[in-house]
Design an enzyme around this catalytic site. Structure first.
Site, mmCIF file in Angstrom:
data_model
loop_
_atom_site.group_PDB
_atom_site.id
_atom_site.type_symbol
_atom_site.label_atom_id
_atom_site.label_comp_id
_atom_site.label_asym_id
_atom_site.label_seq_id
_atom_site.Cartn_x
_atom_site.Cartn_y
_atom_site.Cartn_z
ATOM 1 C CE LYS A 42 -3.780 -0.566 2.418
ATOM 2 N NZ LYS A 42 -4.360 -0.842 3.747
ATOM 3 N NE ARG A 112 -5.236 3.359 3.674
ATOM 4 C CZ ARG A 112 -5.258 3.542 2.360
ATOM 5 N NH1 ARG A 112 -4.629 4.578 1.821
ATOM 6 N NH2 ARG A 112 -5.868 2.682 1.577
ATOM 7 N N GLY A 121 -8.625 -7.327 4.087
ATOM 8 C CA GLY A 121 -9.456 -7.453 5.273
ATOM 9 C C GLY A 121 -8.755 -8.049 6.475
ATOM 10 C CG MET A 123 -3.317 -6.307 7.961
ATOM 11 S SD MET A 123 -2.556 -7.289 9.237
ATOM 12 C CE MET A 123 -1.287 -6.174 9.703
ATOM 13 N NE ARG A 366 -5.868 -4.595 -3.247
ATOM 14 C CZ ARG A 366 -6.397 -4.525 -2.045
ATOM 15 N NH1 ARG A 366 -5.631 -4.422 -0.996
ATOM 16 N NH2 ARG A 366 -7.694 -4.550 -1.878
ATOM 17 C CG HIS A 482 -14.288 -10.488 4.129
ATOM 18 N ND1 HIS A 482 -14.642 -11.763 4.495
ATOM 19 C CD2 HIS A 482 -12.990 -10.341 4.457
ATOM 20 C CE1 HIS A 482 -13.600 -12.346 5.048
ATOM 21 N NE2 HIS A 482 -12.584 -11.511 5.040
ATOM 22 C CD GLU A 772 10.212 -46.851 -5.067
ATOM 23 O OE1 GLU A 772 9.225 -46.215 -4.690
ATOM 24 O OE2 GLU A 772 10.142 -47.887 -5.746
ATOM 25 C CB SER A 791 10.937 -43.012 -12.729
ATOM 26 O OG SER A 791 9.863 -42.210 -12.322
ATOM 27 C CB THR A 794 9.624 -37.687 -4.723
ATOM 28 O OG1 THR A 794 8.401 -37.448 -5.394
ATOM 29 C CG2 THR A 794 10.794 -37.371 -5.631
ATOM 30 C CG ASN A 795 4.640 -40.199 -3.282
ATOM 31 O OD1 ASN A 795 4.859 -38.998 -3.371
ATOM 32 N ND2 ASN A 795 3.671 -40.798 -3.933
ATOM 33 C CG ASP A 796 7.930 -45.699 -1.153
ATOM 34 O OD1 ASP A 796 7.679 -45.826 0.065
ATOM 35 O OD2 ASP A 796 7.328 -46.329 -2.037
ATOM 36 C CB CYS A 858 6.452 -41.220 -11.235
ATOM 37 S SG CYS A 858 7.332 -42.495 -10.330
ATOM 38 C CE1 TYR A 878 8.732 -39.381 -16.359
ATOM 39 C CE2 TYR A 878 10.734 -39.658 -17.670
ATOM 40 C CZ TYR A 878 9.787 -40.169 -16.781
ATOM 41 O OH TYR A 878 9.901 -41.453 -16.318
HETATM 42 P P1 ADP Z 1 -7.717 -2.321 3.475
HETATM 43 O O1 ADP Z 1 -6.303 -2.712 3.389
HETATM 44 O O2 ADP Z 1 -8.543 -3.177 4.335
HETATM 45 O O3 ADP Z 1 -8.307 -2.068 2.136
HETATM 46 P P2 ADP Z 1 -7.353 0.501 3.754
HETATM 47 O O4 ADP Z 1 -6.187 0.967 4.523
HETATM 48 O O5 ADP Z 1 -7.217 0.534 2.288
HETATM 49 O O6 ADP Z 1 -7.735 -0.933 4.260
HETATM 50 O O7 ADP Z 1 -8.531 1.408 4.235
HETATM 51 C C1 ADP Z 1 -9.851 1.046 4.292
HETATM 52 C C2 ADP Z 1 -10.717 2.068 3.629
HETATM 53 O O8 ADP Z 1 -10.513 3.356 4.136
HETATM 54 C C3 ADP Z 1 -10.479 2.142 2.156
HETATM 55 O O9 ADP Z 1 -11.722 2.129 1.506
HETATM 56 C C4 ADP Z 1 -9.784 3.445 1.947
HETATM 57 O O10 ADP Z 1 -10.125 3.988 0.728
HETATM 58 C C5 ADP Z 1 -10.298 4.283 3.108
HETATM 59 N N1 ADP Z 1 -9.295 5.250 3.501
HETATM 60 C C6 ADP Z 1 -8.084 4.979 3.983
HETATM 61 N N2 ADP Z 1 -7.375 6.110 4.217
HETATM 62 C C7 ADP Z 1 -8.173 7.127 3.865
HETATM 63 C C8 ADP Z 1 -8.007 8.553 3.836
HETATM 64 N N3 ADP Z 1 -6.872 9.119 4.211
HETATM 65 N N4 ADP Z 1 -9.038 9.295 3.415
HETATM 66 C C9 ADP Z 1 -10.176 8.694 3.028
HETATM 67 N N5 ADP Z 1 -10.400 7.390 3.029
HETATM 68 C C10 ADP Z 1 -9.410 6.589 3.430
HETATM 69 MG MG MG Z 2 -7.696 -0.858 0.853
HETATM 70 MG MG MG Z 3 -9.962 -3.219 5.745
#
Ligand code: ADP
Ligand code: MG
Ligand code: MG
Length: 905
Positions: A42, A112, A121, A123, A366, A482, A772, A791, A794-796, A858, A878
């Protein structure tokens, strides 16, 4: 990388890095996309986007190295790190022209997390940090929008108390829902300023009650708390589960991004959304995403309201208003930016954006996760668009993900009762019994049941349940929820956002169209259409489209390893051939012995008292074996076929209960007591190291002689009919010494010559051996004198090298992997350092004697991408794997070749 990272507990502290806080703002970015290791994905991409001239709110990243220090200090941000953070904050203040904690016009930030690999989701993110009873008034005034200010404040308290103070978020949620209900509001946005003020007050009281601590008012205290929580979130159970699932080492750590806020919740000209530059399900080249007006952060993915599609075309079908129509100017900016990003990164991007009063801000980009089908389509399209080369396309594809494409889909001809239709979040057709909690999904799966996890929406706590389930069903949330994102990543079928279904956790029922389904009832999901059916709908095997064939052809162009299959039946051989197998690398003849029409003859052979009786029984088996081989030769149509002579211990073929023994005695017309004592005599304490493999033929030569004759006669039949035949390859298992092979080879050759003379047909054949046992690898030079090919079994070889029984190691192998004693289950991915050393030695020694010795593998490892890379490196000719893994092996072999090439260039 055999150094284990999981149990790494440094005794000395890591060195303090020279620089560990990286600033990003227009024209002043200190990081770039190449710095993912220390900035996390990020942070690195925020810096990169900023440098590209894309509008990104300014901020800074605390490097992943500090995560290591954090844990070395026992879960505390080191004191020496603080001044750098305060200094960076001052730079952000200067850039924005607002002060953090200023009562009149406060700077607010988000905190973040961001690891090297994207962990959706996993962290926790905190928004609107810096608000308190004073600054909220300042924000209300400076924005001239008190509703917005108080909405931001209540959101901040909710997020902060959940993430940093461990307050059960549902309590605050319930308080808010109660208030909305009292006032007959439907949406969060219906709440007035006074409602929000009251809510904030109630929240703070609740938090005090539950934690005994008041909610921190000092913005700096808030910030340190948030940073600490992000680092802590690297080691929550759900993050650990995700890391284990995706082999992400604990040592990587997470970075922390602190970024000035922009607001999508400022009114009707503000919004927040997520998008993919191409369709992540199908790979179609179409901008694709969802947004919500007057909303913030994760509202879109959390399923709070149903999000609207971004493009007009996508919205048309749903009757909703698109971003293209609602905020056309912002939409046009977004289109320019997504195109720029895709061209820059040369890959499909997954982006997050916020529109604050019509001004667009980018918050993340990303490389987007995608289904296997989409990955292939995007790879082919990008080659055609000249965005990437064939080599790059191959290197980007994940061989294991192809498995998804080979999954079944629903039979279009099957009778079915449609219950409802949700979003086609992740493809595939599955059925199973419904359960309503992840815990139950896990338990039922352990009991051998197939389950569908039914949830209103999923959260990271549901990961284990999602892994256990055949498929996932949710009633809320969009294509980027999610459930959808995680299911796609796992290659698991998912139907999301199916609002017509009413899921009631208390009664554990799902209701739709008058049907009431209880826990344990069966439903079928079609993740490609979003349809949900009553009961079990028949599924059919997948059909592969043009992009699959094309990618396979490209892979074939680059790979050096040949790919064969392990097959003992015509059906397997046929399947493997359609998947591109270039021969059979292992035909296990014992599987043929179990056929209902022959098992009794096999048993007669086993219990025979003398050679004559044994030969009599073998004579009955001969024509059947001959037909088996003839059929395989015919299907393989001139491709090589390696036949392994009988391998397992004989007791595997005889009955084990008195009752079965009695029945058998009657059938084969022998005495029960005699039979029973014969069976008893076959008992071994350690059959896997007992009388099996070539040892059987040393004591009872007739067995292998019969098998060799069957092979030779089948070959003669083929040739007599003018059919294509590659020289049959006869493989002798469990060789430990060259003497064994010397003797058995001579026997086999004698029989071969005999049959050729009888039939007056000449053909070439090869006699080789399995490697083997460690001793075979260690003496491969002398063994090679008697072998036309090797051949590796690799299991044995894994069992005997590690002294680890495959059948008994399940109990403790898990602990070995989680404690980092072994990097992976050595039966799934070859132990490169140990077993691999023997493989390498076997290859080197063998080729010292015969420079052109053909060598393959194999074992199960022949279908494992990581092991395949290893086999490529040590110079095998192979790999042979199960039919459904043939495409995976073809792609993995190409990647291995390209990776090696890259390394040497
Ligand atoms: P995740 O890794 O779970 O996607 P993010 O760090 O991207 O978490 O943040 C979660 C949400 O918060 C995202 O939708 C992001 O766009 C929003 N967000 C994060 N930082 C800011 C910011 N500085 N201003 C506005 N929205 C933010
Ligand atoms: Mg995000
Ligand atoms: Mg999140």
């Amino acid at each position: 990388m055999h150094q284990n990272q999981i149990s790494e507990k440094p005794t000395t502290k890591s060195a303090i890095p020279q620089k560990f806080v990286y600033f990003f703002a227009a024209g002043e970015s200190e990081g770039n996309a190449g710095m993912k290791n220390i900035l996390g994905g990020k942070g690195a991409n925020l810096a990169e986007m900023t440098s590209l001239g894309i509008p990104v709110p300014p901020g800074f990243t605390i490097s992943t190295e500090i995560c290591t220090h954090f844990y070395e200090e026992g879960g505390k941000l080191p004191d020496w790190a603080r001044p750098n953070v305060t200094a960076a904050m001052a730079k952000v203040e200067a850039k924005i022209g607002k002060k953090f904690g200023d009562a009149n016009d406060p700077l607010l930030v988000s905190v973040r997390s961001g690891a090297r690999a994207s962990m959706p989701g996993m962290m926790d993110t905190i928004l609107n940090l810096g608000l308190n009873d004073q600054t909220v008034e300042g924000l209300a005034k400076s924005s001239n929008n008190p509703r917005f200010a108080w909405d931001s404040y209540r959101r901040f308290i909710q997020m902060y108390s959940d993430v940093v103070m461990n307050v059960n978020s549902s309590l605050l949620e319930v308080t808010m829902e109660d208030m909305k209900e009292d006032k007959h509001y439907k949406l969060d946005t219906d709440m007035t300023v006074d409602d929000l003020k009251l809510l904030v007050k109630k929240f703070k009281e609740l938090i005090l009650q539950m934690t005994g601590r008041s909610f921190p008012a000092d913005p700096w205290e808030q910030l340190w708390g948030a940073i600490t929580a992000v680092f802590h979130s690297w080691n929550t159970p759900r993050a650990i589960t995700y890391r284990e699932l995706h082999s992400i080492p604990v040592s990587w750590g997470t970075a922390v991004n602190i970024q000035s806020m922009v607001f999508g919740n400022m009114g009707e000209d503000s919004a927040t959304g997520v998008a993919f530059t191409r369709n992540p399900s199908t790979g179609d080249k179409a901008f694709y995403g969802e947004f919500l007006i007057n909303a913030q952060g994760e509202d879109v993915v959390a399923g709070i309201r149903t999000p609207q599609p971004i493009t007009k075309i996508a919205a048309a079908a749903s009757g909703m208003k698109s971003l293209e129509e609602a905020l056309p100017e912002s939409y046009n900016q977004l289109v320019d930016i997504y195109k720029k990003l895709e061209t820059h990164y040369r890959d499909m991007q997954d982006i997050e954006f916020t529109i604050e009063r019509s001004k667009l801000w980018m918050l993340q980009t990303r490389n987007g996760k995608r289904t296997a089908a989409a990955a292939l389509k995007i790879a082919c399209d990008m080659i055609d668009e000249k965005l990437i080369t064939e080599e790059e396309a191959i290197l980007r594809l994940d061989p294991s993900a192809l498995d998804q494409l080979l999954h079944p889909t629903l039979d279009p001809k099957a009778q079915k009762t449609l219950l409802a239709k949700g979003l086609p979040a992740s493809p595939g057709g599955v059925n199973g019994q419904i359960v309503f909690t992840s815990e139950e999904a896990v338990v039922w799966k352990e009991q051998g049941k197939k389950v569908i996890l039914v949830r209103v929406e999923t959260s990271p706590e549901d990961i284990a349940g999602m892994i256990a389930a055949q498929g996932i069903f949710t009633t809320r949330g969009g294509m980027t929820s999610h459930a959808a994102v995680v299911a796609r990543g796992m290659g698991k079928c998912c139907v999301a956002g199916c609002g017509e279904v009413d899921v009631d956790y208390r009664t554990e029922t799902m209701k739709v169209k008058g049907y009431v389904l209880k826990k344990g009832d069966v439903i079928t999901l079609d993740g490609s259409t979003g349809e949900v059916y009553l009961g079990e709908v028949k599924t059919i095997e997948p059909k592969l489209d043009g992009t699959f064939e094309r990618v396979m052809k490209i892979a074939d162009k680059y790979r050096k390893l040949k790919v064969r299959t392990n097959a003992d039946t015509p059906k397997d051989a046929q399947t493997a051939k359609t998947f591109g197998a270039e021969g059979i690398g292992l035909c296990r003849t014992e599987h043929m012995f179990f056929g209902a029409d022959r098992i009794d003859s096999v048993r007669e052979m086993i219990i025979a008292d003398n050679k004559i009786d044994r030969e009599k029984a073998l004579a009955k088996l001969l024509p059947m074996q001959r037909d088996d081989f003839y059929n395989l030769f015919k299907i393989m149509d001139g491709l090589p076929v390696t036949i392994r002579l009988l391998d397992p211990p004989l007791h595997e073929f005889v009955p084990h209960t008195d009752e079965e023994t009695k029945e058998l005695a009657e059938r084969i017309n022998t005495d029960f007591e005699r039979l029973r004592s014969k069976v008893k005599a076959l008992h071994e304490f350690n059959p896997m190291l007992g009388h099996r493999g070539c040892r059987l033929a040393i004591t009872y030569p007739e067995i292998y002689i019969m098998q060799v004759r069957a092979i030779a006669e089948a070959a003669c039949m083929m040739l007599a009919e003018g059919k294509k035949l590659s020289a049959p390859e006869i493989m002798i298992p469990l060789i430990a010494t060259d003497k064994e092979l010397d003797i058995l080879r001579a026997q086999a050759e004698q029989e071969m010559k005999k049959v050729q003379a009888e039939k007056n047909i000449k053909f070439e054949y090869h006699i080789g051996t399995m490697i083997e046992l460690p001793r075979a690898a260690l003496t491969a030079d002398v063994i090679a004198e008697h072998a036309d090919f090797f051949s590796f079994g690799t299991n044995d070889l894994t069992q005997t090298t590690l002294g680890l029984s495959r059948d008994d190691s399940g109990r403790f192998l898990g602990s070995y992997v989680s404690q980092g004693i072994l990097p992976k289950d050595p039966f799934m991915s070859i132990d490169q350092v140990g077993v691999g050393a023997l493989v390498k030695m076997g290859v080197d020694f063998g080729r010292r004697t015969k420079p052109n010795l053909k060598i393959g593998v194999c074992g199960e490892h022949g279908g494992d991408p990581e092991s395949i890379e290893f086999f490529h490196k040590v110079g095998l000719d192979y790999v042979s794997c199960s039919p459904f893994r043939v495409p995976i092996a073809r792609l993995a072999a190409a990647r291995a070749a390209l990776l090696t090439k890259k390394l040497h260039s």
